[in-house]
Design a protein around this motif. Structure first.
Motif, PDB file in Angstrom:
ATOM      1  N   GLU A 238       6.839   6.003   6.812  1.00  0.00           N
ATOM      2  CA  GLU A 238       6.108   7.253   6.764  1.00  0.00           C
ATOM      3  C   GLU A 238       7.097   8.393   6.584  1.00  0.00           C
ATOM      4  O   GLU A 238       8.183   8.377   7.156  1.00  0.00           O
ATOM      5  CB  GLU A 238       5.316   7.452   8.053  1.00  0.00           C
ATOM      6  CG  GLU A 238       4.490   8.706   8.063  1.00  0.00           C
ATOM      7  CD  GLU A 238       3.703   8.881   9.347  1.00  0.00           C
ATOM      8  OE1 GLU A 238       2.913   9.828   9.403  1.00  0.00           O
ATOM      9  OE2 GLU A 238       3.874   8.093  10.284  1.00  0.00           O
TER      10      GLU A 238
ATOM     11  N   THR B  50      -0.031  11.835   1.412  1.00  0.00           N
ATOM     12  CA  THR B  50      -0.822  12.543   2.421  1.00  0.00           C
ATOM     13  C   THR B  50      -0.813  14.048   2.202  1.00  0.00           C
ATOM     14  O   THR B  50      -1.390  14.774   2.986  1.00  0.00           O
ATOM     15  CB  THR B  50      -0.281  12.239   3.829  1.00  0.00           C
ATOM     16  OG1 THR B  50       1.059  12.736   3.928  1.00  0.00           O
ATOM     17  CG2 THR B  50      -0.327  10.751   4.137  1.00  0.00           C
TER      18      THR B  50
ATOM     19  N   PHE C  57       3.980  10.965   2.830  1.00  0.00           N
ATOM     20  CA  PHE C  57       3.390   9.729   2.328  1.00  0.00           C
ATOM     21  C   PHE C  57       3.571   8.639   3.364  1.00  0.00           C
ATOM     22  O   PHE C  57       4.364   8.776   4.304  1.00  0.00           O
ATOM     23  CB  PHE C  57       4.043   9.290   1.009  1.00  0.00           C
ATOM     24  CG  PHE C  57       5.499   8.945   1.131  1.00  0.00           C
ATOM     25  CD1 PHE C  57       5.906   7.658   1.472  1.00  0.00           C
ATOM     26  CD2 PHE C  57       6.466   9.909   0.905  1.00  0.00           C
ATOM     27  CE1 PHE C  57       7.245   7.338   1.586  1.00  0.00           C
ATOM     28  CE2 PHE C  57       7.817   9.599   1.026  1.00  0.00           C
ATOM     29  CZ  PHE C  57       8.203   8.319   1.363  1.00  0.00           C
ATOM     30  N   TYR C  58       2.838   7.571   3.194  1.00  0.00           N
ATOM     31  CA  TYR C  58       3.164   6.352   3.921  1.00  0.00           C
ATOM     32  C   TYR C  58       3.090   5.192   2.952  1.00  0.00           C
ATOM     33  O   TYR C  58       2.425   5.250   1.926  1.00  0.00           O
ATOM     34  CB  TYR C  58       2.310   6.155   5.172  1.00  0.00           C
ATOM     35  CG  TYR C  58       0.904   5.680   4.941  1.00  0.00           C
ATOM     36  CD1 TYR C  58       0.616   4.326   4.855  1.00  0.00           C
ATOM     37  CD2 TYR C  58      -0.139   6.583   4.833  1.00  0.00           C
ATOM     38  CE1 TYR C  58      -0.678   3.886   4.646  1.00  0.00           C
ATOM     39  CE2 TYR C  58      -1.443   6.154   4.626  1.00  0.00           C
ATOM     40  CZ  TYR C  58      -1.695   4.805   4.542  1.00  0.00           C
ATOM     41  OH  TYR C  58      -2.978   4.376   4.341  1.00  0.00           O
ATOM     42  N   CYS C  59       3.827   4.152   3.287  1.00  0.00           N
ATOM     43  CA  CYS C  59       3.980   3.016   2.395  1.00  0.00           C
ATOM     44  C   CYS C  59       4.170   1.762   3.239  1.00  0.00           C
ATOM     45  O   CYS C  59       4.954   1.764   4.191  1.00  0.00           O
ATOM     46  CB  CYS C  59       5.207   3.269   1.515  1.00  0.00           C
ATOM     47  SG  CYS C  59       5.592   1.938   0.396  1.00  0.00           S
TER      48      CYS C  59
ATOM     49  N   GLU D 271       0.854  -1.185   0.000  1.00  0.00           N
ATOM     50  CA  GLU D 271       0.000   0.000   0.000  1.00  0.00           C
ATOM     51  C   GLU D 271       0.893   1.240   0.000  1.00  0.00           C
ATOM     52  O   GLU D 271       1.954   1.248   0.612  1.00  0.00           O
ATOM     53  CB  GLU D 271      -0.861  -0.004   1.271  1.00  0.00           C
ATOM     54  CG  GLU D 271      -1.850   1.100   1.376  1.00  0.00           C
ATOM     55  CD  GLU D 271      -2.717   0.977   2.638  1.00  0.00           C
ATOM     56  OE1 GLU D 271      -3.620   1.808   2.771  1.00  0.00           O
ATOM     57  OE2 GLU D 271      -2.490   0.089   3.457  1.00  0.00           O
ATOM     58  N   ARG D 272       0.459   2.261  -0.690  1.00  0.00           N
ATOM     59  CA  ARG D 272       1.157   3.545  -0.693  1.00  0.00           C
ATOM     60  C   ARG D 272       0.109   4.634  -0.811  1.00  0.00           C
ATOM     61  O   ARG D 272      -0.799   4.540  -1.634  1.00  0.00           O
ATOM     62  CB  ARG D 272       2.146   3.644  -1.844  1.00  0.00           C
ATOM     63  CG  ARG D 272       2.877   4.990  -1.873  1.00  0.00           C
ATOM     64  CD  ARG D 272       3.899   5.043  -3.009  1.00  0.00           C
ATOM     65  NE  ARG D 272       4.374   6.376  -3.242  1.00  0.00           N
ATOM     66  CZ  ARG D 272       5.394   6.958  -2.621  1.00  0.00           C
ATOM     67  NH1 ARG D 272       6.046   6.303  -1.696  1.00  0.00           N
ATOM     68  NH2 ARG D 272       5.761   8.182  -2.913  1.00  0.00           N
ATOM     69  N   GLU D 273       0.254   5.670   0.014  1.00  0.00           N
ATOM     70  CA  GLU D 273      -0.697   6.772  -0.034  1.00  0.00           C
ATOM     71  C   GLU D 273       0.019   8.090   0.191  1.00  0.00           C
ATOM     72  O   GLU D 273       0.792   8.232   1.143  1.00  0.00           O
ATOM     73  CB  GLU D 273      -1.783   6.604   1.027  1.00  0.00           C
ATOM     74  CG  GLU D 273      -2.830   7.686   0.954  1.00  0.00           C
ATOM     75  CD  GLU D 273      -3.990   7.455   1.893  1.00  0.00           C
ATOM     76  OE1 GLU D 273      -4.555   8.460   2.362  1.00  0.00           O
ATOM     77  OE2 GLU D 273      -4.341   6.300   2.154  1.00  0.00           O
TER      78      GLU D 273
END
Length: 106
Positions: free
Chosen positions: A81, A30, A34-36, A26-28
């Motif tokens: 993060e 923000t 970001f967080y991964c 998962e990667r998002e």
């Protein structure tokens, strides 16, 4: 990850050796970072005693600096993060050589 695990101890070598065979679960983005979530093909030999690693940094693109965090969820899963302090938007292209460890002189 190279900044978080640059101490050359057993954990750092273990982590860096698994990067090339890790997959992104998962990667998002923000906005301010970001967080991964990564899964290693081969689990770590042992869970670390401390379940998190932090690296606060200075960078020309971030007036107030920022931080990278790594949380050990399982022997084969970590969450990364990144956050820019002061609400600065995270640029899409940053050079590793522009990061410098933030030292607290207090």
């Amino acid at each position: 990850m190279q900044l978080l695990f640059s101490r050359e101890d057993a954990l750092d070598k273990n982590m860096l050796s698994r990067l090339s065979t890790s997959s992104v679960l998962e990667r998002e983005a923000t906005g301010v970072g970001f967080y991964c979530t990564l899964k290693f093909a081969q689990p770590l030999d042992d869970m670390p005693e401390l379940l998190a690693r932090d690296f606060s940094f200075n960078h020309p693109a971030f007036r107030y600096g920022g931080a990278f965090h790594c949380f050990f969820l399982e022997r084969d899963i970590v969450e990364l993060e990144a956050v820019a302090f002061g609400g600065r938007q995270w640029p899409s292209d940053l050079a590793l050589t522009d990061f410098a460890e933030m030292i607290d002189n207090n």
